[in-house]
Design an enzyme around this catalytic site. Structure first.
Site, PDB file in Angstrom:
ATOM      1  N   LYS A  44       0.854  -1.269   0.001  1.00  0.00           N
ATOM      2  CA  LYS A  44      -0.010   0.007   0.051  1.00  0.00           C
ATOM      3  C   LYS A  44       0.963   1.299  -0.099  1.00  0.00           C
ATOM      4  O   LYS A  44       1.911   1.159   0.050  1.00  0.00           O
ATOM      5  CB  LYS A  44      -0.767  -0.153   1.305  1.00  0.00           C
ATOM      6  N   TYR A 266      15.658  30.261   7.121  1.00  0.00           N
ATOM      7  CA  TYR A 266      14.295  30.819   7.606  1.00  0.00           C
ATOM      8  C   TYR A 266      14.343  31.057   9.142  1.00  0.00           C
ATOM      9  O   TYR A 266      14.674  30.126   9.766  1.00  0.00           O
ATOM     10  CB  TYR A 266      13.078  29.926   7.257  1.00  0.00           C
TER      11      TYR A 266
HETATM   12  C1  LIG Z   1      -0.204  -2.228   6.602  1.00  0.00           C
HETATM   13  C2  LIG Z   1      -0.976  -3.488   7.336  1.00  0.00           C
HETATM   14  C3  LIG Z   1       0.120  -4.444   6.974  1.00  0.00           C
HETATM   15  C4  LIG Z   1       1.515  -4.341   6.949  1.00  0.00           C
HETATM   16  O1  LIG Z   1       1.942  -4.041   8.554  1.00  0.00           O
HETATM   17  P1  LIG Z   1       3.500  -3.884   8.766  1.00  0.00           P
HETATM   18  O2  LIG Z   1       3.460  -3.245  10.182  1.00  0.00           O
HETATM   19  O3  LIG Z   1       4.128  -2.600   7.705  1.00  0.00           O
HETATM   20  O4  LIG Z   1       4.250  -5.232   8.427  1.00  0.00           O
HETATM   21  C5  LIG Z   1      -0.524  -5.687   7.544  1.00  0.00           C
HETATM   22  N1  LIG Z   1      -2.050  -5.878   7.743  1.00  0.00           N
HETATM   23  C6  LIG Z   1      -2.898  -4.638   7.507  1.00  0.00           C
HETATM   24  C7  LIG Z   1      -4.398  -4.566   8.049  1.00  0.00           C
HETATM   25  C8  LIG Z   1      -2.155  -3.433   7.327  1.00  0.00           C
HETATM   26  O5  LIG Z   1      -3.118  -2.233   7.474  1.00  0.00           O
END
Ligand SMILES: *Cc1c(COP(=O)(O)O)cnc(C)c1O
Length: 377
Positions: A44, A266
């Site tokens: 994602k 800045y």
């Molecule tokens: C993002 C997510 C993962 C992966 O999590 P990590 O901590 O990056 O390994 C797995 N399951 C769900 C439902 C998630 O939202």
């Protein structure tokens, strides 16, 4: 070219180097711990900012066939990149406006509520070969997912269940980085109990940190994200098997010598305590160098640590190169990440996940591909 062209060749644009070979090695190492459980890779948010398609192709080459994205749009992009044989799950669930994309790209929705279940069943009943789904149970995080009472209701409704055609039943851990947290066992127990209310279906509970909680948490699939990208996932990093994969590299655009008492950047938040040599570097918060690193963070110049001085600006960051031993010259490379994701996330008062996803949105991306035994791409 002009007669100034003996300057080293450089671009003002920063580069995010992504070591795909190391991502593959991280995958292999996590798979080793997960044993017989399958890996569903979390890609994602553009694979945590590193590029969903090249990352997923690399993982596909390593044998991964299950991927998780957040939205239908992410899923469509991934489908175009990895081809027809990967299972792509959309974590945020099916929404009416995404129906066409979900069906067109053969994406599998994660069902997070009874409303989503009813909605998707009504869609699935009208199409030939509807995609499989995953049922997401909320076992205590109070984020997405069906409540335990919803699960009982779903388990009783055979027609709803068969319209949804679930391939997985999953849940998500809230406190997995802390192995001692009683929440882990509570969620594990609730997950087992809830799954027992449903027809027998393969199960999935663990994210990266959950993998390190051990075999009872692995079930038939684990869902690592951060561990694939080399981020530390637990409170005991020594046990972890993955290594960093991302490095932000930016060119020195200008070198200046300033006198004690002069301000930098800045709001003049930094006043030179001595005569200084500073380097103006071509990466700022638009590239993922957090503003919170202003006057606190560090970068690497020729293997030496240099301090960020003044406020990080949108496109530029200034570092103190007064004591640097090797040449400090225009076009020279300053490194902002890599091994330092963990210490920097502390000094930037955030988490490594956030630093990672913000990295390199504007950078040229330089992918280091695995060398051997790869499918062509
Ligand atoms: C993002 C997510 C993962 C992966 O999590 P990590 O901590 O990056 O390994 C797995 N399951 C769900 C439902 C998630 O939202």
């Amino acid at each position: 070219m002009s007669d100034h062209s003996y300057q080293p060749s450089y671009s003002t644009r920063p580069t995010l180097r992504v070591d795909l070979a190391q991502i593959r090695a991280n995958y292999d190492a996590l798979k080793e711990i997960a044993g017989t459980a399958k890996i569903g890779a979390s890609v994602k948010a553009d694979a945590y900012g590193l590029g969903a398609v090249p990352v997923a192709k690399t993982l596909y080459g390593a044998g991964c066939r299950i991927f998780f994205v957040a939205t239908a749009g992410e899923g469509k992009m991934l489908r175009d990149g990895v081809g027809p044989n990967a299972a792509i799950y959309v974590l945020n669930g099916p929404a009416p406006r995404d129906k066409g994309v979900l069906l067109g790209a053969k994406l599998k929705p994660v069902i997070n509520s009874l409303e989503q279940a009813q909605y998707w069943a009504s869609v699935a009943r009208t199409v030939n070969e509807p995609p499989y789904t995953a049922i997401h149970i909320d076992t205590g995080m109070n984020r997405l997912g069906l409540s335990l009472t919803d699960v009982v209701e779903l388990g009783r409704d055979k027609s709803l269940w068969s319209a949804l055609n679930p391939e997985w039943v999953m849940s998500h851990l809230a406190c997995a980085p802390d192995a001692e947290n009683p929440m882990n066992k509570t969620q594990l127990k609730r997950f087992r109990k809830a799954a027992a209310q449903l027809p027998l279906t393969p199960l999935s509970l663990a994210n990266t940190a959950g993998i390190y909680l051990g075999k009872p948490y692995h079930f038939q699939m684990v869902r690592p994200g951060i561990g694939l990208y080399g981020g530390v996932a637990t409170n005991t990093p020594a046990q972890e098997v993955s290594k960093p994969v991302a490095t932000l590299m930016a060119p020195i655009l200008q070198v200046k010598y300033i006198q004690a008492g002069e301000p930098i950047g800045y709001n003049s938040t930094y006043i030179a305590p001595r005569d200084m040599r500073i380097a103006i570097v071509g990466a700022g918060y638009a590239d993922g160098v957090p503003v919170s690193e202003s006057n606190r963070g560090t970068a690497i110049l020729h293997d030496e640590e240099v301090k960020i001085v003044g406020r990080v600006s949108m496109d530029l960051t200034i570092v103190d190169a007064t004591d640097a031993n090797l040449a400090v010259e225009v076009g020279g490379v300053v490194i902002f990440r890599g091994e330092h994701l963990e210490t920097e996330s502390k000094s930037a008062k955030t988490i490594n996940y956030e630093l990672l996803v913000r990295l390199g949105q504007r950078c040229r991306r330089d992918y280091w591909k695995p060398k051997k035994k790869e499918p062509e791409y």
